[in-house]
Design a protein around this motif. Structure first.
Motif, mmCIF file in Angstrom:
data_model
loop_
_atom_site.group_PDB
_atom_site.id
_atom_site.type_symbol
_atom_site.label_atom_id
_atom_site.label_comp_id
_atom_site.label_asym_id
_atom_site.label_seq_id
_atom_site.Cartn_x
_atom_site.Cartn_y
_atom_site.Cartn_z
ATOM 1 N N SER A 1 30.129 42.683 46.983
ATOM 2 C CA SER A 1 30.979 41.902 46.093
ATOM 3 C C SER A 1 32.288 41.480 46.755
ATOM 4 O O SER A 1 33.104 40.817 46.126
ATOM 5 C CB SER A 1 31.278 42.716 44.832
ATOM 6 O OG SER A 1 32.106 43.840 45.128
ATOM 7 N N LEU A 2 32.472 41.844 48.026
ATOM 8 C CA LEU A 2 33.730 41.534 48.709
ATOM 9 C C LEU A 2 33.697 40.187 49.422
ATOM 10 O O LEU A 2 34.476 39.954 50.336
ATOM 11 C CB LEU A 2 34.078 42.655 49.707
ATOM 12 C CG LEU A 2 34.497 43.972 49.054
ATOM 13 C CD1 LEU A 2 34.629 45.071 50.093
ATOM 14 C CD2 LEU A 2 35.807 43.806 48.291
ATOM 15 N N THR B 1 34.182 35.399 41.058
ATOM 16 C CA THR B 1 34.014 36.547 41.943
ATOM 17 C C THR B 1 34.149 37.819 41.112
ATOM 18 O O THR B 1 35.052 37.929 40.274
ATOM 19 C CB THR B 1 35.072 36.554 43.064
ATOM 20 O OG1 THR B 1 34.915 35.378 43.847
ATOM 21 C CG2 THR B 1 34.920 37.770 43.959
ATOM 22 N N ILE B 2 33.263 38.778 41.333
ATOM 23 C CA ILE B 2 33.325 40.063 40.631
ATOM 24 C C ILE B 2 33.375 41.170 41.669
ATOM 25 O O ILE B 2 32.441 41.347 42.454
ATOM 26 C CB ILE B 2 32.116 40.266 39.704
ATOM 27 C CG1 ILE B 2 32.020 39.138 38.683
ATOM 28 C CG2 ILE B 2 32.218 41.613 39.001
ATOM 29 C CD1 ILE B 2 30.824 39.254 37.762
ATOM 30 N N LEU B 3 34.472 41.914 41.703
ATOM 31 C CA LEU B 3 34.587 43.098 42.545
ATOM 32 C C LEU B 3 34.007 44.265 41.757
ATOM 33 O O LEU B 3 34.613 44.749 40.790
ATOM 34 C CB LEU B 3 36.046 43.357 42.926
ATOM 35 C CG LEU B 3 36.737 42.235 43.720
ATOM 36 C CD1 LEU B 3 38.155 42.632 44.080
ATOM 37 C CD2 LEU B 3 35.944 41.912 44.970
ATOM 38 N N THR C 1 33.043 48.237 32.437
ATOM 39 C CA THR C 1 32.627 49.201 33.466
ATOM 40 C C THR C 1 33.626 49.265 34.610
ATOM 41 O O THR C 1 33.359 49.910 35.626
ATOM 42 C CB THR C 1 31.243 48.823 34.021
ATOM 43 O OG1 THR C 1 31.287 47.491 34.547
ATOM 44 C CG2 THR C 1 30.187 48.914 32.929
ATOM 45 N N GLY C 2 34.762 48.579 34.468
ATOM 46 C CA GLY C 2 35.831 48.710 35.435
ATOM 47 C C GLY C 2 35.853 47.695 36.558
ATOM 48 O O GLY C 2 36.739 47.750 37.424
ATOM 49 N N SER C 3 34.919 46.745 36.604
ATOM 50 C CA SER C 3 34.892 45.751 37.673
ATOM 51 C C SER C 3 35.935 44.675 37.427
ATOM 52 O O SER C 3 36.238 44.340 36.271
ATOM 53 C CB SER C 3 33.504 45.120 37.787
ATOM 54 O OG SER C 3 32.537 46.111 38.103
ATOM 55 N N LEU C 4 36.475 44.115 38.497
ATOM 56 C CA LEU C 4 37.481 43.066 38.404
ATOM 57 C C LEU C 4 36.801 41.705 38.481
ATOM 58 O O LEU C 4 36.046 41.429 39.420
ATOM 59 C CB LEU C 4 38.509 43.194 39.527
ATOM 60 C CG LEU C 4 39.591 42.097 39.572
ATOM 61 C CD1 LEU C 4 40.505 42.185 38.353
ATOM 62 C CD2 LEU C 4 40.395 42.177 40.869
ATOM 63 N N VAL C 5 37.095 40.844 37.521
ATOM 64 C CA VAL C 5 36.548 39.490 37.486
ATOM 65 C C VAL C 5 37.664 38.512 37.835
ATOM 66 O O VAL C 5 38.742 38.551 37.230
ATOM 67 C CB VAL C 5 35.960 39.159 36.102
ATOM 68 C CG1 VAL C 5 35.433 37.724 36.079
ATOM 69 C CG2 VAL C 5 34.872 40.144 35.732
ATOM 70 N N ILE C 6 37.397 37.638 38.810
ATOM 71 C CA ILE C 6 38.344 36.580 39.178
ATOM 72 C C ILE C 6 37.641 35.243 38.921
ATOM 73 O O ILE C 6 36.657 34.909 39.595
ATOM 74 C CB ILE C 6 38.781 36.675 40.647
ATOM 75 C CG1 ILE C 6 39.353 38.060 40.948
ATOM 76 C CG2 ILE C 6 39.808 35.601 40.977
ATOM 77 C CD1 ILE C 6 39.702 38.281 42.406
ATOM 78 N N ARG C 7 38.120 34.475 37.974
ATOM 79 C CA ARG C 7 37.524 33.182 37.661
ATOM 80 C C ARG C 7 38.084 32.109 38.583
ATOM 81 O O ARG C 7 39.240 32.174 38.992
ATOM 82 C CB ARG C 7 37.798 32.806 36.198
ATOM 83 C CG ARG C 7 37.225 33.788 35.184
ATOM 84 C CD ARG C 7 37.419 33.283 33.754
ATOM 85 N NE ARG C 7 38.836 33.066 33.437
ATOM 86 C CZ ARG C 7 39.653 34.006 33.013
ATOM 87 N NH1 ARG C 7 39.225 35.252 32.862
ATOM 88 N NH2 ARG C 7 40.924 33.722 32.731
ATOM 89 N N ARG C 8 37.226 31.151 38.906
ATOM 90 C CA ARG C 8 37.618 30.012 39.753
ATOM 91 C C ARG C 8 38.358 30.509 41.003
ATOM 92 O O ARG C 8 39.530 30.199 41.236
ATOM 93 C CB ARG C 8 38.490 29.023 38.970
ATOM 94 C CG ARG C 8 37.813 28.455 37.741
ATOM 95 C CD ARG C 8 38.686 27.404 37.063
ATOM 96 N NE ARG C 8 40.026 27.924 36.757
ATOM 97 C CZ ARG C 8 40.327 28.643 35.682
ATOM 98 N NH1 ARG C 8 39.382 28.949 34.807
ATOM 99 N NH2 ARG C 8 41.568 29.065 35.481
ATOM 100 N N SER C 9 37.645 31.270 41.784
ATOM 101 C CA SER C 9 38.248 31.891 42.968
ATOM 102 C C SER C 9 38.896 30.853 43.865
ATOM 103 O O SER C 9 38.365 29.746 44.064
ATOM 104 C CB SER C 9 37.180 32.653 43.752
ATOM 105 O OG SER C 9 36.587 33.649 42.942
ATOM 106 N N GLY D 1 39.339 47.604 49.011
ATOM 107 C CA GLY D 1 38.470 46.736 49.797
ATOM 108 C C GLY D 1 39.160 45.429 50.097
ATOM 109 O O GLY D 1 40.136 45.057 49.429
ATOM 110 N N CYS D 2 38.686 44.726 51.101
ATOM 111 C CA CYS D 2 39.272 43.452 51.499
ATOM 112 C C CYS D 2 38.329 42.322 51.086
ATOM 113 O O CYS D 2 37.200 42.234 51.570
ATOM 114 C CB CYS D 2 39.521 43.421 53.002
ATOM 115 S SG CYS D 2 40.442 41.968 53.545
ATOM 116 N N LEU D 3 38.797 41.477 50.184
ATOM 117 C CA LEU D 3 38.012 40.358 49.671
ATOM 118 C C LEU D 3 38.217 39.134 50.554
ATOM 119 O O LEU D 3 39.337 38.809 50.940
ATOM 120 C CB LEU D 3 38.442 40.040 48.234
ATOM 121 C CG LEU D 3 37.849 38.777 47.597
ATOM 122 C CD1 LEU D 3 36.342 38.913 47.418
ATOM 123 C CD2 LEU D 3 38.529 38.476 46.256
#
Length: 354
Positions: A38-39, A47-49, A100-108, A131-133
């Motif tokens: 997911s990175l 994008t979903i981390l 569930t704790g995942s980070l969602v970033i819309r329109r990366s 982690g490094c995205l």
């Protein structure tokens, strides 16, 4: 399907390793972790981390930009099960945390590239993972060009070029991927397709690049105008034809029509007993069949672009019983004695075909 999460694990791990080295960040190893797959994100997509190995007794999730979980670096936090979200100084309006704790970033965006730290509070302890995205940008659709747009089937070749900087190029003919064979060749750098003998089924060409695996970019379709034929010439008549003979009564109406497969539409010519008729078009109608209209007819189908021609022919005759009655009538008028068994004995017998 989540377009922000390609499944090519080996390639993504290489990108992840390169990203970690470029960012100068070490992964914080703990019970929880960020899914390496997911990175990698794609500009413009979600994008979903993904947070992994998270127990059930979580009191709060929080995500931070950078390697530290300080308050000034916080993006957003979530406290289950109250469904309460709180934004931090690094919140851009596009982030959220799943249940569930995942980070969602819309329109990366490209500037989303960097380090992210997840902090999970269990009340009596806290765990972190960093982690490094890396956000990648898809290249534009490749361009495509051909040296000809109008060709003749099985006579003209076509060379098509794919304009791209990508090294992985696929070619499609009529939306089906092709490779080099006895009829077409793909250049060693994959950017040129040569069709040595174009067929009528090669009307649409496309090239496809894949600079980022599982995110192919295909060119706009390039259309070819392929002239072909005539072939499959068929003859339709109002009367049945047996062994090339069309039997019709005198005075009856006779329809004749030619059909052929051709591009462009073919030209039609008709001959009667070897003489070119002034009639044109695929159809001929004889409103009232006369004796002088008996004989051999030929339909000639011509394609001026391919310079090919084909024909079909048949013979119009009256039924045998009608023929005998006609002979009987003519010779009774001349006072001659007839032999219907052998009418050819009379040299003055009139011709039935003119």
């Amino acid at each position: 399907m989540d377009l922000s999460r390609p499944r090519c694990r080996h390639w993504r791990e290489l990108v992840l390793l390169a990203s970690l080295l470029a960012c100068g960040i070490r992964q914080v190893y703990s019970q929880i972790s960020i899914d390496p797959e997911s990175l990698l994100g794609i500009k413009g997509f979600r994008t979903i981390l993904v947070l992994q190995n998270v127990p059930q007794d979580v009191q709060e999730y929080s995500w931070h930009r950078g390697t530290n979980d300080t308050a000034e670096n916080m993006i957003v936090s979530y406290t289950p099960p109250s469904e309460t979200w709180q934004s931090g100084p690094m919140f851009s309006g596009r982030e959220n945390v799943t249940r569930t704790g995942s980070l969602v970033i819309r329109r990366s965006a490209l500037n989303d590239t960097g380090n992210y730290t997840a902090r999970v509070d269990f009340g009596n302890r806290t765990e972190k993972a960093t982690g490094c995205l890396s956000i990648q940008e898809l290249e534009n659709k490749p361009g495509i060009w051909a040296n000809a747009s109008s060709v003749v089937e099985y006579m003209d070749p076509v060379a098509a070029i794919c304009y791209t900087n990508a090294t992985n190029v696929n070619w499609y003919v009529e939306y089906t991927q092709v490779s080099s064979n006895d009829r077409m060749t793909i250049s060693p750098d994959l950017k040129t397709l040569i069709i040595h003998r174009v067929s009528r089924y090669d009307k649409t060409l496309q090239c496809e690049t894949e600079s980022i695996p599982e995110f192919p970019r295909r060119s706009e379709p390039l259309s070819l105008s392929v002239d072909y034929g005539p072939d499959n010439v068929q003859l339709r008549t109002s009367h049945s034809i047996l062994n090339g003979i069309l039997s019709a009564e005198i005075g009856s109406q006779v329809h004749m029509e030619c059909k052929a497969t051709s591009r462009p539409s073919p030209k039609y010519h008709w001959t009667h007993n070897g003489s070119l008729l002034s009639l044109s078009g695929a159809k001929i109608i004889l409103p009232s069949l006369a004796w002088e209209q008996m004989g051999r007819y030929r339909c000639i189908v011509e394609n001026p672009m391919t310079q090919l021609a084909m024909y079909r022919e048949f013979q119009i005759q009256v039924p045998q019983s009608c023929c005998e009655q006609r002979l009987l009538h003519l010779r009774s008028q001349s006072g001659q004695r007839l032999s219907l068994r052998n009418p050819d004995l009379y040299v003055d017998q009139p011709s039935l075909h003119q």
